[in-house]
Design a protein around this motif. Sequence first.
Motif, PDB file in Angstrom:
ATOM      1  N   VAL A 389       5.598  22.063   9.602  1.00  0.00           N
ATOM      2  CA  VAL A 389       5.849  20.745   9.024  1.00  0.00           C
ATOM      3  C   VAL A 389       4.521  20.151   8.572  1.00  0.00           C
ATOM      4  CG1 VAL A 389       7.930  20.239  10.355  1.00  0.00           C
ATOM      5  CG2 VAL A 389       5.694  19.647  11.306  1.00  0.00           C
ATOM      6  N   GLU A 390       4.581  19.350   7.522  1.00  0.00           N
ATOM      7  CA  GLU A 390       3.407  18.591   7.094  1.00  0.00           C
ATOM      8  C   GLU A 390       3.561  17.153   7.551  1.00  0.00           C
ATOM      9  OE1 GLU A 390       0.852  17.201   3.142  1.00  0.00           O
ATOM     10  OE2 GLU A 390       2.490  18.643   2.929  1.00  0.00           O
ATOM     11  N   ALA A 391       2.528  16.633   8.216  1.00  0.00           N
ATOM     12  CA  ALA A 391       2.548  15.250   8.696  1.00  0.00           C
ATOM     13  C   ALA A 391       2.033  14.328   7.599  1.00  0.00           C
ATOM     14  CB  ALA A 391       1.678  15.121   9.943  1.00  0.00           C
ATOM     15  N   LEU A 392       2.780  13.259   7.325  1.00  0.00           N
ATOM     16  CA  LEU A 392       2.426  12.293   6.287  1.00  0.00           C
ATOM     17  C   LEU A 392       2.405  10.896   6.893  1.00  0.00           C
ATOM     18  CD1 LEU A 392       4.827  13.804   3.625  1.00  0.00           C
ATOM     19  CD2 LEU A 392       2.341  14.044   3.636  1.00  0.00           C
ATOM     20  N   ALA A 393       1.422  10.098   6.521  1.00  0.00           N
ATOM     21  CA  ALA A 393       1.239   8.780   7.130  1.00  0.00           C
ATOM     22  C   ALA A 393       2.142   7.739   6.489  1.00  0.00           C
ATOM     23  CB  ALA A 393      -0.220   8.346   7.002  1.00  0.00           C
ATOM     24  N   ARG A 394       2.593   6.770   7.304  1.00  0.00           N
ATOM     25  CA  ARG A 394       3.357   5.627   6.823  1.00  0.00           C
ATOM     26  C   ARG A 394       2.857   4.376   7.534  1.00  0.00           C
ATOM     27  NH1 ARG A 394       4.459   8.959   3.727  1.00  0.00           N
ATOM     28  NH2 ARG A 394       6.500   9.636   2.940  1.00  0.00           N
ATOM     29  N   GLY A 395       2.772   3.270   6.787  1.00  0.00           N
ATOM     30  CA  GLY A 395       2.428   2.002   7.404  1.00  0.00           C
ATOM     31  C   GLY A 395       3.609   1.430   8.161  1.00  0.00           C
ATOM     32  N   PRO A 396       3.426   0.271   8.827  1.00  0.00           N
ATOM     33  CA  PRO A 396       4.515  -0.332   9.606  1.00  0.00           C
ATOM     34  C   PRO A 396       5.747  -0.582   8.733  1.00  0.00           C
ATOM     35  CG  PRO A 396       2.436  -1.423  10.083  1.00  0.00           C
ATOM     36  CD  PRO A 396       2.174  -0.510   8.930  1.00  0.00           C
ATOM     37  N   GLU A 397       6.908  -0.231   9.246  1.00  0.00           N
ATOM     38  CA  GLU A 397       8.148  -0.365   8.488  1.00  0.00           C
ATOM     39  C   GLU A 397       8.397  -1.819   8.116  1.00  0.00           C
ATOM     40  OE1 GLU A 397      12.865   0.925   8.830  1.00  0.00           O
ATOM     41  OE2 GLU A 397      11.439   1.443  10.429  1.00  0.00           O
ATOM     42  N   GLY A 398       8.776  -2.051   6.860  1.00  0.00           N
ATOM     43  CA  GLY A 398       9.042  -3.400   6.376  1.00  0.00           C
ATOM     44  C   GLY A 398       7.813  -4.141   5.903  1.00  0.00           C
ATOM     45  N   SER A 399       6.636  -3.594   6.153  1.00  0.00           N
ATOM     46  CA  SER A 399       5.387  -4.223   5.730  1.00  0.00           C
ATOM     47  C   SER A 399       5.081  -3.837   4.292  1.00  0.00           C
ATOM     48  CB  SER A 399       4.246  -3.750   6.645  1.00  0.00           C
ATOM     49  OG  SER A 399       2.989  -3.926   6.022  1.00  0.00           O
ATOM     50  N   PRO A 400       4.365  -4.690   3.541  1.00  0.00           N
ATOM     51  CA  PRO A 400       3.953  -4.281   2.191  1.00  0.00           C
ATOM     52  C   PRO A 400       3.006  -3.090   2.210  1.00  0.00           C
ATOM     53  CG  PRO A 400       2.923  -6.363   2.818  1.00  0.00           C
ATOM     54  CD  PRO A 400       3.959  -6.079   3.850  1.00  0.00           C
ATOM     55  N   LEU A 401       2.441  -2.791   3.383  1.00  0.00           N
ATOM     56  CA  LEU A 401       1.544  -1.642   3.513  1.00  0.00           C
ATOM     57  C   LEU A 401       2.271  -0.401   4.029  1.00  0.00           C
ATOM     58  CD1 LEU A 401      -1.563  -3.482   4.971  1.00  0.00           C
ATOM     59  CD2 LEU A 401      -1.395  -2.399   2.745  1.00  0.00           C
ATOM     60  N   GLU A 402       3.592  -0.447   4.064  1.00  0.00           N
ATOM     61  CA  GLU A 402       4.342   0.735   4.489  1.00  0.00           C
ATOM     62  C   GLU A 402       4.154   1.884   3.499  1.00  0.00           C
ATOM     63  OE1 GLU A 402       8.991   2.126   5.340  1.00  0.00           O
ATOM     64  OE2 GLU A 402       8.520   0.057   4.787  1.00  0.00           O
ATOM     65  N   ILE A 403       4.039   1.545   2.205  1.00  0.00           N
ATOM     66  CA  ILE A 403       3.892   2.567   1.163  1.00  0.00           C
ATOM     67  C   ILE A 403       2.506   3.194   1.288  1.00  0.00           C
ATOM     68  CG2 ILE A 403       3.918   2.977  -1.325  1.00  0.00           C
ATOM     69  CD1 ILE A 403       5.632   0.415  -1.547  1.00  0.00           C
ATOM     70  N   PRO A 404       2.413   4.524   1.435  1.00  0.00           N
ATOM     71  CA  PRO A 404       1.106   5.142   1.689  1.00  0.00           C
ATOM     72  C   PRO A 404       0.095   4.915   0.582  1.00  0.00           C
ATOM     73  CG  PRO A 404       2.820   6.811   1.338  1.00  0.00           C
ATOM     74  CD  PRO A 404       3.506   5.510   1.477  1.00  0.00           C
ATOM     75  N   ASN A 405       0.508   4.930  -0.688  1.00  0.00           N
ATOM     76  CA  ASN A 405      -0.452   4.707  -1.772  1.00  0.00           C
ATOM     77  C   ASN A 405      -1.137   3.352  -1.635  1.00  0.00           C
ATOM     78  OD1 ASN A 405       0.190   7.145  -2.845  1.00  0.00           O
ATOM     79  ND2 ASN A 405       1.314   6.359  -4.610  1.00  0.00           N
ATOM     80  N   VAL A 406      -0.343   2.313  -1.351  1.00  0.00           N
ATOM     81  CA  VAL A 406      -0.897   0.968  -1.203  1.00  0.00           C
ATOM     82  C   VAL A 406      -1.804   0.905   0.019  1.00  0.00           C
ATOM     83  CG1 VAL A 406      -0.311  -1.462  -0.859  1.00  0.00           C
ATOM     84  CG2 VAL A 406       1.113  -0.025  -2.334  1.00  0.00           C
ATOM     85  N   LEU A 407      -1.369   1.510   1.107  1.00  0.00           N
ATOM     86  CA  LEU A 407      -2.139   1.489   2.353  1.00  0.00           C
ATOM     87  C   LEU A 407      -3.496   2.162   2.177  1.00  0.00           C
ATOM     88  CD1 LEU A 407      -2.359   0.970   5.394  1.00  0.00           C
ATOM     89  CD2 LEU A 407      -1.096   3.098   5.778  1.00  0.00           C
ATOM     90  N   PHE A 408      -3.517   3.362   1.589  1.00  0.00           N
ATOM     91  CA  PHE A 408      -4.781   4.089   1.458  1.00  0.00           C
ATOM     92  C   PHE A 408      -5.692   3.455   0.409  1.00  0.00           C
ATOM     93  CE2 PHE A 408      -2.636   7.211   3.981  1.00  0.00           C
ATOM     94  CZ  PHE A 408      -3.650   7.898   4.629  1.00  0.00           C
ATOM     95  N   GLU A 409      -5.097   2.852  -0.647  1.00  0.00           N
ATOM     96  CA  GLU A 409      -5.915   2.164  -1.643  1.00  0.00           C
ATOM     97  C   GLU A 409      -6.623   0.971  -1.011  1.00  0.00           C
ATOM     98  OE1 GLU A 409      -5.352  -0.495  -5.697  1.00  0.00           O
ATOM     99  OE2 GLU A 409      -3.712   0.755  -4.989  1.00  0.00           O
ATOM    100  N   ALA A 410      -5.880   0.206  -0.207  1.00  0.00           N
ATOM    101  CA  ALA A 410      -6.475  -0.960   0.452  1.00  0.00           C
ATOM    102  C   ALA A 410      -7.556  -0.528   1.438  1.00  0.00           C
ATOM    103  CB  ALA A 410      -5.383  -1.755   1.169  1.00  0.00           C
ATOM    104  N   ALA A 411      -7.288   0.526   2.225  1.00  0.00           N
ATOM    105  CA  ALA A 411      -8.264   0.995   3.214  1.00  0.00           C
ATOM    106  C   ALA A 411      -9.529   1.516   2.540  1.00  0.00           C
ATOM    107  CB  ALA A 411      -7.640   2.089   4.077  1.00  0.00           C
ATOM    108  N   THR A 412      -9.383   2.187   1.411  1.00  0.00           N
ATOM    109  CA  THR A 412     -10.554   2.696   0.692  1.00  0.00           C
ATOM    110  C   THR A 412     -11.387   1.550   0.138  1.00  0.00           C
ATOM    111  OG1 THR A 412      -9.347   4.700   0.068  1.00  0.00           O
ATOM    112  CG2 THR A 412     -11.298   4.174  -1.220  1.00  0.00           C
ATOM    113  N   THR A 413     -10.717   0.568  -0.472  1.00  0.00           N
ATOM    114  CA  THR A 413     -11.424  -0.549  -1.092  1.00  0.00           C
ATOM    115  C   THR A 413     -12.194  -1.363  -0.063  1.00  0.00           C
ATOM    116  OG1 THR A 413      -9.730  -0.656  -2.808  1.00  0.00           O
ATOM    117  CG2 THR A 413     -11.126  -2.597  -2.539  1.00  0.00           C
ATOM    118  N   TYR A 414     -11.642  -1.523   1.132  1.00  0.00           N
ATOM    119  CA  TYR A 414     -12.255  -2.387   2.128  1.00  0.00           C
ATOM    120  C   TYR A 414     -12.917  -1.621   3.275  1.00  0.00           C
ATOM    121  CZ  TYR A 414     -10.641  -6.282  -0.461  1.00  0.00           C
ATOM    122  OH  TYR A 414     -10.483  -7.188  -1.471  1.00  0.00           O
ATOM    123  N   GLY A 415     -13.287  -0.359   3.013  1.00  0.00           N
ATOM    124  CA  GLY A 415     -14.103   0.375   3.960  1.00  0.00           C
ATOM    125  C   GLY A 415     -13.419   0.722   5.257  1.00  0.00           C
TER     126      GLY A 415
END
Length: 749
Positions: A389-415
Amino acid sequence: MDIRSGLESFAEGQIRDRRLSYGRMAKAIGGASNPSEIWDTALPLLVEVFEADAGLGFSHLSKSRLQVVASHRWPGEVDDAPIPIAPDSQAEFVLGSGRPVVSADLGKETRFQPAAPITRLGYSSSMSSRLETPKGVSGLVGVYARRTSAFGLDAVEDFASLVSIMAIGLHQMRRLNTVEHEASHDELTGLLSRAAILDRLEVLVALDAPASAMMIDLDGFKAINDRHGHLAGDQVLRTIAQRLQAGTGLDTSVGRLGGDEFLVLSGSDDLVDLRLRAERLIGACEMLLSLDCAEVEVSASIGIAISTSHDTSHSLLTRVDHALYRAKEGGRGQVNAAPSGGLERLLRPGIPSVDPRRDFTIEALDYAIENVSAVFQPIVDRNGVTIGVEALARGPEGSPLEIPNVLFEAATTYGRLAELELAAKRAAFNGLVPRHLRLFVNLQPAAFADSGWLHRLADAWLDGGAHPRVTVELTERALIASPGRLLRAVEHCRSLGWKIAIDDIGARSDSLAALRLLKPDVVKLDISLIQGKDTNHATRIATAVAAYRDRYEADVIAEGVECSEQQVIGEVLGANLFQGFLFGRPGPLDPNLLEPAAAPPAPSPVPLGVVDQVATKRHLLAISRHLEAEATSSDCVLLASLQHAKFYTRRTQRQYEALARRCGFVGLVGQQLTSATRNGVRLAGIGSDDPFARRWWVVLVSSHASLALLAEEVDTNVSLPDFERLFRYRLVTDPAHVEAVARELFERF
């Protein structure tokens, strides 16, 4: 009035009624705004006028293909896939006839073979005609009845006239569409013209909705123009335009700004997704281009800008132009995104958000990292058995950061990327993946810039139970970005007993360098290869991957597989493992995987020449062509088995005679070939009982290459078209094995 007079009067009335329908046909066609509307009004009128039970309209795609474009009263769904025109078919007979063809009884027809779907549905008679325009035959139209002798000879003239009106309408409509298309499209490439794409940019920005622009400039194009001339340059631009068009989604517009510069507009403001699209477009541009005069390579630089609420079309174009300039400063094949302030608006409290679903603070980002979870997508073997199986990350359910693209973009931008990556891997290691399954995890290269991070990653693995079968996935772009850092990280992972996988092989022309330098245990093929967008490029990658697989006994995974056809393509490219929606979407760990599956029986030893993957002739032709293209020097020996002389067509003869002019030895074997040497090609006939009567082998031996395609036709009771015939096959790159099969072929000469 006697019976005869009554019949004559009735016939005159019928003809008069039909001719009144000329005006109805002309009126219906005159009110249409596109070809579909012409078909939708004309075909029902034909069925009504000639009292038919059903009607079909076909477009003439080529000399050998038709396609259904319209139907009326046809029972059930109509298949719109291209239909072959068989030599003795009804379609061929009608297309070859200058007048409508009437069949009073299809069951007793001797002039042609009636179409099976027509007779199977109970239609007994038909009247058909080709649609002929000043540009040639454009299609075919037919009406059908379940009663015999439904269409008399007196109807032929009227049918021909009505079909002629249809043909004129379709021709005029196509001329009008052509004029409109030429007014808004670039003459050379067929893309939107500069004026048209800039008009669309203005409309897109004015909508006040998510929007972005990519500006693309070709690297190395001027050198091709200077060396090979402007005709070659034009051919490059046309090919690149086709690749850009094929590599963008339905929500995009692609135009040529001028020269070798292009603009792509999209309704997306997802920077992670846009960067991924840009990388794939660069990969598409970098695929080898076969020109009339040479084979050349170009690359592309791409600038990206996302529209803001303050943008005009001019300001967005200026920003994407600056982004492209910065990308070109970084070297060939680079992507640069213009700052838009989008994430700042989303992360700073008190500032209105572009998308309310993403209205969060920096504290929300930290909370999302602390509560990141893992979902798992299965990886299966050829039998559909899950091996990992491949493990894939997800943000907290129902949060705007649940979507991995949004989560990783925000984390990259803010270190916060290193913290997010560590939390995601901790969630994967704590996911209780059964120890008999392989656990695949992705690593972002930027995360291990700090060597201490790798030690924290190892601690997380130990805390999670030290799963014994971890495979770390890296992208080939990581090697180009920071080779020293990546190689050190690979060594650290191997010291823990982890295996290494390289993702997206084939996405870029330089991706094969990662195989030679990193020596991965697993190769994951880029999804564009599985989608079959460029057969020549896919074949080139497949041959290189097969050589690597055979030498290092690596696994090859076809990812992104969504249908059985793509699984077949993956097998053709050499995959032994598969991943994609066809086998399962990312989600919680399947309870059925907790116990290991029963071990399959040990495979029997594979004899020389026996092959183990299945593909159609159509799929294998590209591999065969690639092997033949590798025969470039006088020390090359090229041998092939064509099964039968009927496959040694005029085109194949020319191809092998050209090979014979540059190779030391070119030989072919097949049934009913006359043993002789013709224009440098050595031919050898074999009997029907010879094993090679079922084999399609192409073998290349030279000082720099040892390659062989070994295919054997699968027994089948179904009569398949030539290109759909099934073969079991193997690509062989081991020199000793290739030389052995070459000797077996040599024995026939």
